[in-house]
Design a protein around this motif. Structure first.
Motif, PDB file in Angstrom:
ATOM      1  N   VAL A   1       0.940  -1.439   0.452  1.00  0.00           N
ATOM      2  CA  VAL A   1      -0.534   0.431  -0.067  1.00  0.00           C
ATOM      3  C   VAL A   1       0.587   1.052  -0.109  1.00  0.00           C
ATOM      4  CG1 VAL A   1      -1.231   1.261   1.335  1.00  0.00           C
ATOM      5  CG2 VAL A   1      -2.246  -1.245   0.973  1.00  0.00           C
TER       6      VAL A   1
ATOM      7  N   THR B   1      -8.201   6.424  -1.928  1.00  0.00           N
ATOM      8  CA  THR B   1      -8.923   5.083  -1.012  1.00  0.00           C
ATOM      9  C   THR B   1      -8.138   4.870   0.028  1.00  0.00           C
ATOM     10  OG1 THR B   1      -9.080   3.994  -3.788  1.00  0.00           O
ATOM     11  CG2 THR B   1      -8.653   2.596  -1.377  1.00  0.00           C
ATOM     12  N   PHE B   2      -6.445   5.178   0.149  1.00  0.00           N
ATOM     13  CA  PHE B   2      -6.219   5.047   1.353  1.00  0.00           C
ATOM     14  C   PHE B   2      -5.700   5.987   2.167  1.00  0.00           C
ATOM     15  CE2 PHE B   2      -4.500   1.305  -2.021  1.00  0.00           C
ATOM     16  CZ  PHE B   2      -4.866   0.396  -1.608  1.00  0.00           C
TER      17      PHE B   2
ATOM     18  N   LEU C   1      -3.434   7.102   5.572  1.00  0.00           N
ATOM     19  CA  LEU C   1      -2.742   5.692   5.324  1.00  0.00           C
ATOM     20  C   LEU C   1      -2.547   5.722   6.806  1.00  0.00           C
ATOM     21  CD1 LEU C   1      -1.759   2.476   5.236  1.00  0.00           C
ATOM     22  CD2 LEU C   1       0.399   4.148   4.089  1.00  0.00           C
TER      23      LEU C   1
ATOM     24  N   LEU D   1      -7.093   3.731   5.091  1.00  0.00           N
ATOM     25  CA  LEU D   1      -6.565   1.615   5.643  1.00  0.00           C
ATOM     26  C   LEU D   1      -6.176   2.369   6.945  1.00  0.00           C
ATOM     27  CD1 LEU D   1      -6.318  -0.784   3.841  1.00  0.00           C
ATOM     28  CD2 LEU D   1      -4.090   0.057   3.587  1.00  0.00           C
TER      29      LEU D   1
ATOM     30  N   ALA E   1      -3.992  -0.299   8.732  1.00  0.00           N
ATOM     31  CA  ALA E   1      -2.405  -1.612   8.186  1.00  0.00           C
ATOM     32  C   ALA E   1      -1.613  -2.130   8.965  1.00  0.00           C
ATOM     33  CB  ALA E   1      -1.992  -1.013   7.012  1.00  0.00           C
TER      34      ALA E   1
END
Length: 467
Positions: free
Chosen positions: A151, A163-164, A167, A289, A291
């Motif tokens: 990512v 979208t991310f 992060l 996102l 992660a």
């Protein structure tokens, strides 16, 4: 009569010796060998990349001052670094330009003190505060970091995607969060030089904000952060319970996110576990996102070790790498620290790295658990040593090699476990206690009269202890 370049170099060493401690001199300057002096460039040989990097980090200023004094102003310094001791392969590297002047360098400004946008209107005027040593090339991929790494690369290549964004990378200390976010930032700067990228720790952000409140420049502080294209905040858990800092960051976050700017955040825990953080911030942390960077598994730890060892030009036996990767399992930072310690000991004491040295260093640095020896482990090591299938031990086979492995396993189980003979027999081939006692006597007798057999048993015992 003019002195030869080698004599001039020896004179340099004499001056250096008077400016450092004896231990520092023996450790870092004694290993340096004079190579050549041509066209105003002095070439010296150093035994590893580790020594080269340490000299560059701590003594390049001293080296240059002494060279200018003895060889003349403007003398260039180059290193011939041993990259592969076995094949005597070297690489030539130039000394950096830092600390080259005899006059003190200009003082560096405070790290991104949050000037007004007019004071740093262009991207090149902003110091991104990225660590140049952290990049994707030396961030080794494994199962534990594959998602955040992938990512991160996608964001670096296309920083405008939503979208991310944000992060949010979380994981225990030392697993590589700071390395990864710096790698993302560096890649974005490489691909998009006009992007205003900024890496800042949550602690520094907090200090900057407090300073702006004290000086009544909070608007300048907020305006500065709202000009950033890619904002990387490390260790956001440090915002906990700081209500005003959180409120200010909330407004900065909203402005950047609404304008399509990328936010990258790290924490030592996921948002759900962050205490003392406002709900509206926690909600935004989860917009993009989440992660996790997990602790590296053994395969990744071994790959990281091999990469660092290759980079530093150190020769380490496979058994040492196996030992470190099996026992240093908490963080990447621990692995790097162990390798640095091995290199330092190797240089200081001029000795090869072996298992004994590795065990000493590892035990000082991390807690090594002494796992109990079990019958399963004994069977695994004994069968593996003699290349026998474990299932054969549980059959009625009377083949000599199978019987021998069965008896050795019973002997080692009696020696290294607290199990009764009856229990050992039940676990190794469903035999009774009398069979175990007989097997132990056979092995003990053979050990006393057969050196080759004794050596085999000792090697299996070493495998049990070396896990």
């Amino acid at each position: 009569m003019e002195s030869s370049p080698q004599l001039l170099w020896e004179r340099c060493l004499g001056i250096i010796r008077n400016n450092v401690t004896e231990q520092q001199y023996k450790t870092w300057f004694t290993p340096i060998q004079y190579e050549s002096y041509t066209g105003g460039t002095l070439m010296v040989k150093v035994p590893s990349l580790f020594v080269y990097e340490y000299l560059e980090e701590h003594y390049v200023g001293l080296l240059r001052k002494v060279l200018y004094k003895v060889f003349g102003d403007g003398t260039k310094l180059k290193y011939s670094v041993v990259a592969d001791k076995t094949n005597n392969i070297t690489v030539d590297l130039e000394a950096t330009t830092r600390s080259v002047h005899l006059t003190p360098p200009h003082p560096t400004p405070l790290a991104n003190k949050a000037p007004t946008p007019l004071q740093a209107p262009r991207p090149q005027d902003l110091d991104s505060q990225l660590n140049p040593n952290y990049n994707f090339e030396n961030f080794i991929e494994g199962i534990s970091n594959k998602l955040p790494r992938s990512v991160g690369q996608a964001i670096a290549e296309h920083p405008k995607q939503s979208t991310f964004n944000p992060l949010f990378i979380y994981g225990a200390s030392g697993v590589g969060k700071t390395h990864l976010v710096n790698a993302i930032g560096a890649k974005i700067k490489e691909l998009y030089p006009n992007k205003r990228v900024l890496y800042v720790s949550a602690h520094l952000f907090k200090v900057q904000y407090t300073d702006s409140v004290r000086k009544n420049t909070t608007n300048d502080f907020i305006n500065f952060y709202q000009t950033i294209d890619v904002l990387i905040i490390d260790d956001v858990q440090e915002f906990a319970s700081l209500t005003q800092t959180q409120n200010t960051f909330f407004h900065i976050f909203n402005h950047l996110h609404q304008n399509g700017k990328q936010l990258i955040l790290t924490s030592d825990r996921p948002p759900v576990a962050l205490q003392g953080m406002e709900d509206r911030l926690l909600t935004r942390f989860k917009w993009g996102l989440l992660a996790e960077l997990e602790k590296p598994n053994e395969e990744l730890r071994r790959a990281i070790l091999n990469s660092k060892i290759h980079h530093d030009g150190l020769k380490i036996p496979k058994e040492v790498i196996d030992y470190i990767s099996e026992n240093v399992n908490e963080s990447v930072r621990d692995l790097e620290g162990i390798v640095n310690s091995l290199m330092a000991y190797s240089v200081v004491y001029n000795r090869d790295v072996d298992l004994s040295l590795a065990e000493q260093i590892v035990k000082r640095a991390v807690r090594v658990e002494n796992k109990p020896i079990t019958v399963d482990l004994i069977l695994e090591k004994a069968c593996g040593y003699f290349n026998i299938k474990q299932e054969d031990i549980f059959t009625s086979s009377r083949k000599q090699n199978v019987v021998q492995v069965r008896q050795i396993s019973m002997y080692l189980a009696q020696k290294h476990t607290d199990l009764s003979s009856a229990r050992i027999g039940a676990l190794i081939g469903q035999r009774n206690h009398a069979t175990v006692l007989y097997a132990c006597k056979v092995v003990e007798d053979a050990i006393h009269v057969d050196k080759i057999f004794r050596s085999k048993v000792e090697e299996i015992e070493a495998l049990l202890k070396k896990r």
